[in-house]
Design an enzyme around this catalytic site. Sequence first.
Site, mmCIF file in Angstrom:
data_model
loop_
_atom_site.group_PDB
_atom_site.id
_atom_site.type_symbol
_atom_site.label_atom_id
_atom_site.label_comp_id
_atom_site.label_asym_id
_atom_site.label_seq_id
_atom_site.Cartn_x
_atom_site.Cartn_y
_atom_site.Cartn_z
ATOM 1 N N GLU A 94 0.850 -1.190 0.000
ATOM 2 C CA GLU A 94 0.000 0.000 0.000
ATOM 3 C C GLU A 94 0.887 1.242 0.000
ATOM 4 O O GLU A 94 0.436 2.331 0.316
ATOM 5 C CB GLU A 94 -0.981 -0.009 1.163
ATOM 6 N N CYS A 126 -3.549 -3.559 4.460
ATOM 7 C CA CYS A 126 -2.667 -4.596 5.014
ATOM 8 C C CYS A 126 -3.141 -6.003 4.680
ATOM 9 O O CYS A 126 -2.437 -6.976 4.955
ATOM 10 C CB CYS A 126 -2.556 -4.429 6.524
ATOM 11 N N HIS A 248 -2.686 -9.860 12.512
ATOM 12 C CA HIS A 248 -2.178 -8.646 11.881
ATOM 13 C C HIS A 248 -1.767 -7.687 13.007
ATOM 14 O O HIS A 248 -2.526 -7.506 13.972
ATOM 15 C CB HIS A 248 -3.261 -8.021 10.988
HETATM 16 N N1 COA Z 1 1.549 3.194 30.532
HETATM 17 C C1 COA Z 1 0.941 2.112 30.024
HETATM 18 N N2 COA Z 1 -0.078 2.190 29.111
HETATM 19 C C2 COA Z 1 -0.462 3.409 28.710
HETATM 20 C C3 COA Z 1 0.142 4.578 29.209
HETATM 21 C C4 COA Z 1 1.189 4.444 30.163
HETATM 22 N N3 COA Z 1 1.807 5.509 30.683
HETATM 23 N N4 COA Z 1 -0.467 5.649 28.629
HETATM 24 C C5 COA Z 1 -1.424 5.159 27.799
HETATM 25 N N5 COA Z 1 -1.403 3.813 27.834
HETATM 26 C C6 COA Z 1 -2.256 2.893 27.081
HETATM 27 C C7 COA Z 1 -3.698 3.340 26.996
HETATM 28 O O1 COA Z 1 -4.412 2.981 28.152
HETATM 29 C C8 COA Z 1 -4.137 2.596 25.750
HETATM 30 O O2 COA Z 1 -4.386 1.247 26.085
HETATM 31 P P1 COA Z 1 -5.767 0.536 25.632
HETATM 32 O O3 COA Z 1 -5.831 0.630 24.148
HETATM 33 O O4 COA Z 1 -5.622 -0.857 26.104
HETATM 34 O O5 COA Z 1 -6.873 1.316 26.274
HETATM 35 C C9 COA Z 1 -2.898 2.609 24.858
HETATM 36 O O6 COA Z 1 -1.801 2.893 25.721
HETATM 37 C C10 COA Z 1 -2.925 3.651 23.743
HETATM 38 O O7 COA Z 1 -3.023 4.924 24.288
HETATM 39 P P2 COA Z 1 -4.187 5.942 23.850
HETATM 40 O O8 COA Z 1 -3.858 7.257 24.441
HETATM 41 O O9 COA Z 1 -5.519 5.381 24.158
HETATM 42 O O10 COA Z 1 -4.135 5.960 22.269
HETATM 43 P P3 COA Z 1 -3.438 6.909 21.214
HETATM 44 O O11 COA Z 1 -4.281 8.095 21.005
HETATM 45 O O12 COA Z 1 -1.997 7.118 21.497
HETATM 46 O O13 COA Z 1 -3.530 5.984 19.906
HETATM 47 C C11 COA Z 1 -3.347 4.126 18.448
HETATM 48 C C12 COA Z 1 -3.088 4.632 19.873
HETATM 49 C C13 COA Z 1 -2.845 2.686 18.374
HETATM 50 C C14 COA Z 1 -4.834 4.137 18.144
HETATM 51 C C15 COA Z 1 -2.550 5.030 17.450
HETATM 52 O O14 COA Z 1 -1.181 4.846 17.670
HETATM 53 C C16 COA Z 1 -2.855 4.738 16.005
HETATM 54 O O15 COA Z 1 -3.825 5.228 15.454
HETATM 55 N N6 COA Z 1 -2.006 3.951 15.329
HETATM 56 C C17 COA Z 1 -2.222 3.536 13.960
HETATM 57 C C18 COA Z 1 -2.987 2.218 13.956
HETATM 58 C C19 COA Z 1 -3.242 1.778 12.534
HETATM 59 O O16 COA Z 1 -2.414 1.936 11.680
HETATM 60 N N7 COA Z 1 -4.419 1.205 12.282
HETATM 61 C C20 COA Z 1 -4.782 0.855 10.927
HETATM 62 C C21 COA Z 1 -4.296 -0.442 10.456
HETATM 63 S S1 COA Z 1 -4.978 -1.819 11.295
#
Ligand code: COA
Length: 405
Positions: A94, A126, A248
């Site tokens: 992609e 993906c 994945h």
């Molecule tokens: N210690 C431990 N865990 C922590 C933390 C800390 N200090 N701070 C946050 N976290 C955890 C949160 O609780 C959360 O866990 P959960 O999902 O089990 O609730 C996780 O870390 C992610 O943090 P959060 O703030 O909720 O999310 P984010 O806004 O940073 O976004 C993603 C996370 C994965 C959604 C983001 O990185 C993303 O969009 N990535 C791309 C994914 C992708 O490509 N998807 C498409 C293809 S499948």
Amino acid sequence: MIARGGAVRYGCAMQRPVGIDLISFHTPAYYLALDTLAGVRGADPAKYHVGIGQDRMSIPPPDQDIVTLAANAAAPLLAKSGTENIGHVLFATESCIDLSKAAALFCHGLLGLPPRCRCVELKEACYAGTAALKLACEVVRNHPDERVLVLASDVARYDLGSPGEPTQGAGAVAMLVSADPRVFAIEPECGFHAEDIMDFWRPTYRTEALVEGKYSTRMYLSTLRSAWEGYKAASGRGLADHARFCFHLPFTKIAFKAFDRLCRFEGIEAPAMEEQEALLSPATWYNRQTGNTYAACLYESLCSLLDTAEEDLSDKRVGMFSYGSGCMAEYYAGRVVPGYRAHLFAAEHKKMLEERTELTYRQYEDIYTYGIPQDGDSHLMAPYRSGPFRLAGLENHKRRYERAE
Ligand code: COA
């Protein structure tokens, strides 16, 4: 029963098993530690290591792209098995470098493959790696003397400072698909699900993907249910029939969320976290070190499982869940072929991951903001540790690749 040289009942006929004869992966020789990124972005490093389950992200230097990553992944595999009878190259990506010419053709030339060969590029986020692998299996079922080279190669890029940034990565997996495979025999039963949604996309005018990360995670988990139910109906199997799982992995924490869902669908209490770690972690080590490799992710996870699981997985069934945003989901399974360890590239993969160079944040940002020249003039690309295949330069809007000494 599925075993090397044995037969699998498929439809009404007894057929030879088909699947992955050899599998190899390649990732850039440069990475950014997520501790470094956390420091610059003011995030708690535990959010990356524990919250999303990522430690490093691979960064491709300017002379590396999806073609060189894929050719580098395929080179050791072809050195071992030769190029005879490879009648198809199916390239899943992609992060295409050309909207007309298939990346498969660049690789076909670089790898010295026979001219009697169908070369195409496939896209569905993906999921395309799985689409290519399943098509390859169909080709081989119909023509058991042919082999198919499946290449899944991607560079995951999101906007600097966006939530997706720590889940960037890059890498490629090459798989040689044949009858009587030596590594992983793919079983024919599967369940799949399609739905027209916008959870992750990249318009042709952007070099960075856009993602609604939380929505995408919800869709990943809800389509897992449809795919799993379809698989169960087709195969009559349940969770207990699977020894391991590969999911994945846009970020590795999702494997634990997905496994927990599978347990819930079946009304089973998920095992204690220690047990889950032992079950799932070997299939996540490589992905933790490279970041998201999009179409290659699931097969990088399989490589990681086969290379690093201490237990001999011979004859064990591995469940495979593929998800591509947009969206397509599929669950299927395969059996690890007895004697598989003799055919892995585990030592090479370990060495490659150990010998990478760590980047400073400034170096990462310099590489991130470097843009391929678009003026049509002659440009030579500075050499990095990209070998053996690298992008040598551009001229008249054409990419020129070379095999480094
Ligand atoms: N210690 C431990 N865990 C922590 C933390 C800390 N200090 N701070 C946050 N976290 C955890 C949160 O609780 C959360 O866990 P959960 O999902 O089990 O609730 C996780 O870390 C992610 O943090 P959060 O703030 O909720 O999310 P984010 O806004 O940073 O976004 C993603 C996370 C994965 C959604 C983001 O990185 C993303 O969009 N990535 C791309 C994914 C992708 O490509 N998807 C498409 C293809 S499948």
